[in-house]
Design a protein around this motif. Structure first.
Motif, PDB file in Angstrom:
ATOM      1  N   TYR A 112      -5.025 131.652 100.655  1.00 33.05           N
ATOM      2  CA  TYR A 112      -3.680 131.404 100.135  1.00 33.05           C
ATOM      3  C   TYR A 112      -3.676 131.322  98.621  1.00 33.05           C
ATOM      4  O   TYR A 112      -2.690 131.699  97.973  1.00 33.05           O
ATOM      5  CB  TYR A 112      -3.140 130.108 100.729  1.00 33.05           C
ATOM      6  CG  TYR A 112      -1.749 129.750 100.283  1.00 33.05           C
ATOM      7  CD1 TYR A 112      -0.636 130.386 100.837  1.00 33.05           C
ATOM      8  CD2 TYR A 112      -1.533 128.788  99.298  1.00 33.05           C
ATOM      9  CE1 TYR A 112       0.650 130.069 100.427  1.00 33.05           C
ATOM     10  CE2 TYR A 112      -0.249 128.463  98.884  1.00 33.05           C
ATOM     11  CZ  TYR A 112       0.835 129.109  99.449  1.00 33.05           C
ATOM     12  OH  TYR A 112       2.115 128.780  99.033  1.00 33.05           O
ATOM     13  N   CYS A 113      -4.763 130.855  98.047  1.00 28.83           N
ATOM     14  CA  CYS A 113      -4.823 130.629  96.606  1.00 28.83           C
ATOM     15  C   CYS A 113      -5.306 131.830  95.817  1.00 28.83           C
ATOM     16  O   CYS A 113      -5.248 131.812  94.578  1.00 28.83           O
ATOM     17  CB  CYS A 113      -5.741 129.442  96.296  1.00 28.83           C
ATOM     18  SG  CYS A 113      -5.116 127.856  96.862  1.00 28.83           S
ATOM     19  N   LYS A 147      -5.006 135.904  96.144  1.00 28.14           N
ATOM     20  CA  LYS A 147      -4.588 137.127  96.822  1.00 28.14           C
ATOM     21  C   LYS A 147      -5.688 138.187  96.718  1.00 28.14           C
ATOM     22  O   LYS A 147      -6.252 138.428  95.650  1.00 28.14           O
ATOM     23  CB  LYS A 147      -3.285 137.656  96.212  1.00 28.14           C
ATOM     24  CG  LYS A 147      -2.122 136.680  96.302  1.00 28.14           C
ATOM     25  CD  LYS A 147      -1.831 136.278  97.749  1.00 28.14           C
ATOM     26  CE  LYS A 147      -0.674 135.302  97.840  1.00 28.14           C
ATOM     27  NZ  LYS A 147      -0.475 134.814  99.226  1.00 28.14           N
ATOM     28  N   HIS A 194      -1.390 127.591 106.204  1.00 28.69           N
ATOM     29  CA  HIS A 194      -2.047 128.476 105.247  1.00 28.69           C
ATOM     30  C   HIS A 194      -3.531 128.145 105.212  1.00 28.69           C
ATOM     31  O   HIS A 194      -3.945 127.049 105.605  1.00 28.69           O
ATOM     32  CB  HIS A 194      -1.429 128.303 103.860  1.00 28.69           C
ATOM     33  CG  HIS A 194       0.065 128.468 103.844  1.00 28.69           C
ATOM     34  ND1 HIS A 194       0.675 129.699 103.864  1.00 28.69           N
ATOM     35  CD2 HIS A 194       1.065 127.544 103.835  1.00 28.69           C
ATOM     36  CE1 HIS A 194       2.002 129.540 103.856  1.00 28.69           C
ATOM     37  NE2 HIS A 194       2.259 128.237 103.847  1.00 28.69           N
TER      38      HIS A 194
END
Length: 227
Positions: free
Chosen positions: A16-17, A19, A39
């Motif tokens: 999630y942090c 990409k 997530h």
């Protein structure tokens, strides 16, 4: 976001942090946003976004020890869930999740792993998102007194890790239409779910097929089952 647990994910899952960054170890922190959506992220991501301490949640991945460069073990490859935290809550939640949810299709001596007393605590946890320290102590007292080591937290965590590796191995064998390997892995999955263990010869035989896994998973070491 609230950190729920550390658990296994498909190794192609995107962080999630970051990409484009894949969680190639097959493990991640599960984080829930205000809308209830889940997530996934690594340790840094969870520490950055989580409103609670990562040590306050169960780590259900400890029976799969990731190896870094030079063959050194990485991450938290220790013993029982929550070992770095004096609270019993992480371990107790992990035990509830394993017996009442994650291994719901497993049997031991022909009986479900679910236990009505634990299920009450599990339903409370699902409803509130936490358990009390007193309840955690009660749950871990049940764990300490189970009639077989196969129902211990450590062994069920190992079952969970093997189930993950078997599922991922099967998926890659299926991609390459390795029918013999698929049949063997299916037999291991069935035996594991009925006995909460694998025999030494089965574990040895698995080594012939995990070569089809991606490198990070292929090099990870699985802990031994409890006798």
């Amino acid at each position: 976001m609230r950190i729920l647990k550390k658990d296994f994910v498909n190794e192609n899952t995107e962080s999630y942090c970051s990409k484009g960054h894949r969680l190639s170890s097959g493990t991640a922190y599960y984080m829930q946003d205000e809308n209830g959506d889940i997530h996934y992220g690594g340790t840094h991501c969870a520490k950055t976004l989580g409103v609670n301490d990562i040590k306050s949640v169960p780590d259900l991945t400890k029976s799969l020890v990731a190896l870094g460069k030079n063959g050194q073990s990485g991450g938290s490859g220790g013993g029982n869930t929550g070992e770095t935290n004096s609270s019993q809550i992480p371990a107790a939640i992990g035990y509830l999740l394993l017996r009442e949810e994650l291994l719901s299709d497993f049997r031991y001596n022909g009986r479900s792993l679910s236990y009505h007393v634990l299920n009450r605590f599990y339903q409370d946890y699902i409803r509130t998102g936490t358990i009390s320290e007193g309840d955690a102590g009660y749950i871990m007292n049940i764990e300490a007194k189970v009639f077989s080591p196969k129902l211990s937290l450590a062994n069920l965590a190992t079952c969970h890790a093997y189930a993950f590796i078997l599922d991922r191995t099967y998926a890659y064998l299926e991609e390459q239409d390795k029918q013999g390997g698929m049949e063997f892995i299916s037999s291991l999955k069935q035996y594991l779910s009925r006995h909460c263990t694998l025999q030494p010869a089965q574990v040895e035989g698995l080594k012939n097929w995990i070569q089809y896994l991606p490198e990070d998973l292929r090099k990870a070491k699985l802990k031994s089952f409890k006798a």
